[in-house]
Scaffold this motif. Structure first.
Motif, PDB file in Angstrom:
ATOM      1  N   SER A 115       0.829  -1.200   0.000  1.00  0.00           N
ATOM      2  CA  SER A 115       0.000   0.000   0.000  1.00  0.00           C
ATOM      3  C   SER A 115       0.871   1.260   0.000  1.00  0.00           C
ATOM      4  CB  SER A 115      -0.904  -0.042   1.238  1.00  0.00           C
ATOM      5  OG  SER A 115      -1.603   1.156   1.410  1.00  0.00           O
ATOM      6  N   ASN A 116       1.921   1.255   0.813  1.00  0.00           N
ATOM      7  CA  ASN A 116       2.795   2.432   0.901  1.00  0.00           C
ATOM      8  C   ASN A 116       3.477   2.764  -0.424  1.00  0.00           C
ATOM      9  OD1 ASN A 116       2.409   3.113   3.603  1.00  0.00           O
ATOM     10  ND2 ASN A 116       3.914   1.619   4.310  1.00  0.00           N
ATOM     11  N   ALA A 132       2.369   2.123  -3.404  1.00  0.00           N
ATOM     12  CA  ALA A 132       1.441   2.276  -4.531  1.00  0.00           C
ATOM     13  C   ALA A 132       1.505   3.687  -5.106  1.00  0.00           C
ATOM     14  CB  ALA A 132       0.018   1.939  -4.078  1.00  0.00           C
ATOM     15  N   ARG A 133       1.897   4.668  -4.293  1.00  0.00           N
ATOM     16  CA  ARG A 133       1.916   6.057  -4.761  1.00  0.00           C
ATOM     17  C   ARG A 133       2.996   6.291  -5.821  1.00  0.00           C
ATOM     18  NH1 ARG A 133       2.936   9.242   0.592  1.00  0.00           N
ATOM     19  NH2 ARG A 133       1.523   7.608   1.261  1.00  0.00           N
ATOM     20  N   PHE A 134       3.943   5.373  -5.936  1.00  0.00           N
ATOM     21  CA  PHE A 134       4.981   5.550  -6.952  1.00  0.00           C
ATOM     22  C   PHE A 134       4.442   5.013  -8.275  1.00  0.00           C
ATOM     23  CE2 PHE A 134       7.020   5.135  -2.803  1.00  0.00           C
ATOM     24  CZ  PHE A 134       7.608   6.388  -2.724  1.00  0.00           C
ATOM     25  N   VAL A 166       2.525   9.229 -11.910  1.00  0.00           N
ATOM     26  CA  VAL A 166       1.558  10.261 -12.277  1.00  0.00           C
ATOM     27  C   VAL A 166       2.055  11.654 -11.881  1.00  0.00           C
ATOM     28  CG1 VAL A 166      -0.776  11.164 -11.869  1.00  0.00           C
ATOM     29  CG2 VAL A 166      -0.432   8.722 -12.209  1.00  0.00           C
ATOM     30  N   ARG A 167       2.541  11.783 -10.659  1.00  0.00           N
ATOM     31  CA  ARG A 167       2.905  13.123 -10.169  1.00  0.00           C
ATOM     32  C   ARG A 167       4.398  13.381 -10.120  1.00  0.00           C
ATOM     33  NH1 ARG A 167      -0.289  10.493  -7.835  1.00  0.00           N
ATOM     34  NH2 ARG A 167       1.271   9.808  -6.351  1.00  0.00           N
TER      35      ARG A 167
END
Lengths: 475, 449
Positions: free
Chosen positions: B292-293, B295-297, B300-301
């Protein structure tokens, strides 16, 4: 063949009325330029951590209380994991197994709609699509909304018609606005609603449901449900099968379209968010929120009808708290029924025509109550009110001052002439009146008022009529 | 000597002598600017912070505003930290000089720093051997005398194991003693920032600066600071030291060094019965949170994006190319463990056993003041020697239990093998007893001083 009946459950997301976001200190102001209310936390930069917004938790408690829910003294935030470009962390912080409140109900008229749960979560961002356009060809993301605190209120499938869904939403909206929990403004995205709907034959257990999304107003919710119920009923009557799926409402076509089936549904892999401590609520926190709850719409309505207002009048007046507050100020110094009457006929008309929010009514209640008193004392006719009201409203004028400028025909001789003229032109009405039909006088009085543009003193007109009747005046 | 010259010397030394691949980058400009500022303030007679002029190396999963930042991964290529971690802010406020970022296993997943996208870190005691991991760069930087002190992070042993391999002190504080804000999360319920040093006093001074409640980290909390006042006062008699029998299945040589180091102490044999499940529990809990941690990679940003034909293929290409093998393996394990239908059998079960492990420690601490174990079953192994992931996971068999229980633990040098390889001894303290652990005489009873 027995008829099919629907079972509807609503999932309503409302934005909690906080200044800052759920897990960071960014502003929640609506309408800011894209990506200006953002920080490392709400844009999911590496290494950031969320911290809970206390105000949001307080409002969630208050919401739980007004929805008659059990407030959970121990609740947890969980991560809902899925990939989407409007979700920077690739998980939404929500509540799953232990929500802050559960098992409540909302009275919609006489019908009790049970609430499964009301839980806290954060909003996602917004995608803006510019495919094939210039200068940007593609999709952009605005993260201003990302992290805004939401309360998701989930009902049991106790709603049995699209109209009841509509009424439920109206009642819920009014309640949350009264209690200062949310603005519930669909246009600004501070209220959103998804519907779960199934149909079944009376007496059978619940049928397979579909979830409908993308409704932009309460009316669209009603329309989408009406369509979907018809669609499902038709499928079943023709021997078909309903699939558990998510469907999108298309307001232009007035239809719902299948988006994804259950087997294509996400596995959100919920688990308790290890970055956030559990929410522990004390008795004090809960009783403090109890104190913050003002008199709610249902109680006000009861009180207003006891003051003499009709059901209809009470319903209209309580619809918005600010209007009800205004009404109370007017009614403090004047007759409540007449006050309600003038507010509904004249004030609301001005407000609607000029599109003025209730918080910015230019006419102060003091001036309005003077007008109400003039009316109850018989010193002013409805026609005159109609004439002076727009100016009075706009300029916040004292009605007595405006009346000075209106020529009132009060010379009895002159009035008598006009009345006699009216009798001549309404011979039938006059005869009826003489024969004892009180109502028939209305036509003659109306004629007089028309002739004088409402400036004849109605008390005197009535008096003259009676005198003439006693004299057995003949047309 | 001016701060400027001193820092310049350190920078030169790192440039010339970092044959270990300990540093990924030195922050030359930042360090010299800070040194210059310190000289000026000193000239003006200003009082300087407690760590004035001390160069600190920082593991590359702790953000330093305005500097490049990779977590040892290709996926963050080109990323510049938009803010500083709380620990970095605190160190800079105490006038320490942040001198560079150190190598690590990608996203702190590994026990040898071989999982770095930027090459392995070598052990200063034997360049053919690993420095340990995941904070291998920080351990080697201190062991090789490139810096006196470095920050690392420890999830299941990532400070203590490389400290043992490199023969330095490596301290993992109580979970929540130090703010995690600005530490890239691997496993949020286990991650903790800690310190490497050779000098225990310096280690304590750095910890003294970085510990404490941070309003940006809800999991940070107060720890006991009162033992500070009774520092170096002996508890009546020697402290009671528990040695768990489950922790002695190490190599013969490690065991001999361990037993020698403990001679003369008041030793009590204890048992931590559930710790045999610790590695299994850890490899459910940590990958689950990591899945989960991380997943932000998603490209997109920020970081490197590899465009695909559609959204899903952009995600999979970006993450497929950006992450290394071990990171992908753990994301897969974690995703599976959290999946509907498996959650109860894996994640939930693991959390229950985790509670039992924590209770084992609580019971043991009713009888003893400290628990002492070897830090690792063996000394540093050769680069490339262990390729099987499961064997590597077992490297952390002695360090994982304290992590699962959230307890403070320090690895201290206990001696050396015949081949001259350092062996570490782990001291585990009660929850929140960090200062006691750092101050107590026990430091000075062991092996080399």
């Amino acid at each position: 063949m027995s008829e099919y009946v629907p079972a509807i459950g609503l999932e309503v997301h409302v934005q909690l009325k906080t200044k800052s976001k759920m897990f960071c200190s960014c502003s929640t102001d609506f309408g800011a330029p894209p990506n200006t209310n953002i920080c490392p936390v709400c844009t999911g930069q590496p290494g950031v951590l969320p911290t809970k917004n206390k105000k949001a938790i307080e409002l969630a408690i208050r919401a739980g209380l007004v929805l008659n829910c059990k407030i959970q003294k121990y609740s947890l935030f969980a991560r809902k994991n899925y990939f989407y470009p409007d979700l920077p962390k690739a998980y939404q912080i929500s509540q799953y197994e232990l929500p802050i409140s559960k098992e409540g109900f909302l009275m919609v008229g006489d019908k009790k709609i049970r609430i499964i749960r009301a839980h806290l979560e954060e909003d996602a961002g917004k995608l803006l699509h510019y495919i094939g356009s210039t200068p940007v060809d593609g999709s952009l993301v605005d993260l201003n909304r990302c992290g805004i605190p939401l309360l998701e209120i989930v009902s049991y499938p106790d709603i049995d018609s699209p109209q009841m869904a509509f009424d439920y939403l109206k009642t819920l909206r009014r309640l949350l606005r009264y209690a200062g929990i949310s603005d519930c403004d669909m246009e600004k995205g501070s209220l959103r609603c998804d519907c779960n709907v199934s149909v079944r034959k009376i007496g059978e257990k619940l049928g397979v449901k579909t979830e409908i999304k993308n409704m932009n107003s309460f009316k669209e919710v009603k329309d989408a449900l009406t369509y979907e119920i018809e669609r499902q009923t038709k499928v079943l009557k023709e021997g078909g099968k309903i699939f558990q799926e998510t469907r999108l409402w298309n307001p232009k076509q007035g239809k719902t379209f299948a988006m994804r089936r259950k087997e294509e549904a996400h596995d959100y892999r919920y688990f308790p968010d290890p970055d956030l401590r559990p929410i522990f609520l004390s008795e004090e926190m809960i009783s403090e929120q109890k104190k913050q709850i003002p008199e709610l719409p249902a109680d006000r309505k009861k009180r207003y009808t006891e003051m003499g207002l009709s059901e209809y009048q009470a319903d209209v007046i309580i619809d918005e708290k600010e209007l009800a507050d205004y009404f109370e100020k007017v009614a403090e110094n004047s007759n409540p029924c007449e006050a309600a009457n003038i507010i509904i006929t004249h004030l609301l008309r001005q407000i609607n025509e000029k599109n003025i929010p209730y918080s910015q009514i230019p006419l102060n209640p003091q001036n309005l109550s003077e007008l109400v008193n003039l009316k109850t004392d018989g010193k002013i006719t409805p026609q005159i009110i109609k004439r002076i009201f727009p100016e009075m409203f706009e300029k916040n004028e004292n009605p007595k001052k405006l009346l000075e400028n209106i020529e009132v025909v009060s010379d009895e001789g002159e009035i008598k002439k006009i009345v006699m003229d009216a009798i001549q032109k309404n011979a039938q009405a006059w005869n009826d009146y003489k024969a004892g039909n009180e109502k028939a006088s209305g036509r003659i009085i109306g004629f007089v008022m028309k002739q004088t543009e409402g400036s004849a003193d109605p008390v005197k007109v009535k008096k003259i009529l009676e005198e003439l009747k006693n004299e057995n005046f003949d047309s | 000597m001016s701060y400027f010259d001193e820092i310049k010397n350190y920078l030169e030394r790192i440039k010339k002598q970092d044959k270990y691949n300990a540093f990924l980058e030195i922050f030359e400009q930042r360090a010299l600017n800070k040194a210059e500022e310190l000289d000026e303030r000193k000239k003006r007679g200003e009082k300087l912070g407690n760590l004035a002029g001390i160069p600190v190396a920082v593991k590359d999963n702790i953000l330093v505003k305005g500097e490049k930042f990779t977590c040892g991964s290709k996926i963050l290529e080109g990323f510049v930290a938009p803010y500083s971690a709380t620990v970095v802010e605190k160190l800079e406020a105490a006038d320490a000089v942040i001198i560079g970022r150190t190598n690590m296993d990608e996203f702190a997943m590994g026990s040898s720093t071989e999982n770095s996208a930027y090459g392995p870190t070598k052990n200063p005691h034997d360049l053919k051997r690993v420095a340990g991991g995941s904070s291998g760069g920080s351990a080697a930087a201190v062991a090789g005398d490139l810096v006196p002190v470095a920050l690392g992070s420890d999830t299941g042993g990532s400070i203590r194991q490389p400290a043992a391999f490199c023969g330095v002190l490596g301290f993992k504080p109580t979970y929540g003693a130090v703010s995690r804000y600005g530490l890239v999360a691997f496993a949020s319920s286990l991650d903790q920032i800690g310190v490497f040093a050779k000098d225990p006093d310096l280690l304590e001074s750095v910890f003294d600066v970085i510990y404490g409640v941070d309003e940006k980290d809800e999991t940070s909390h107060k720890i006991d600071t009162s033992p500070k006042n009774v520092a170096f006062q002996r508890i009546e008699g020697y402290p009671k030291i528990g040695v768990p029998k489950e922790f002695l299945n190490c190599s013969q040589e490690v065991r001999e060094i361990f037993e020698k180091a403990l001679k003369g102490f008041n030793i009590v044999e204890i048992s931590l019965p559930h710790t045999e499940y610790a590695v299994a529990v850890y490899y459910i809990v940590a990958p689950s949170e990591a899945s989960s941690n991380l997943a932000r990679f998603d490209g997109v940003r920020y970081g490197r994006r590899i465009e695909g034909d559609d959204l899903i293929s952009t995600y999979s290409k970006t993450r497929g190319h950006g992450f290394g093998e071990e990171v992908k393996r753990r994301i897969m394990i974690g995703t599976f463990s959290l999946s509907s239908g498996y959650y109860d059998a894996y994640y939930l079960k693991a959390q229950k056993v985790r509670t039992l492990i924590a209770e084992d420690f609580r019971d043991a601490f009713k009888k003893v003041d400290y628990i002492v174990t070897p830090t690792t079953p063996t000394p540093a192994f050769k680069i490339g020697e262990i390729t099987d992931p499961l064997s590597l996971y077992l490297q952390d068999v002695y360090t994982i239990p304290a992590s699962l229980a959230g307890l403070p633990a320090i690895s201290i040098p206990a001696g050396k093998t015949k081949d001259g390889l350092p062996v570490g001894l782990q001291i585990i303290g009660k929850r929140n007893s960090d200062f006691m652990l750092l101050f107590h005489d026990i430091f000075y009873f062991t092996g080399e001083k």
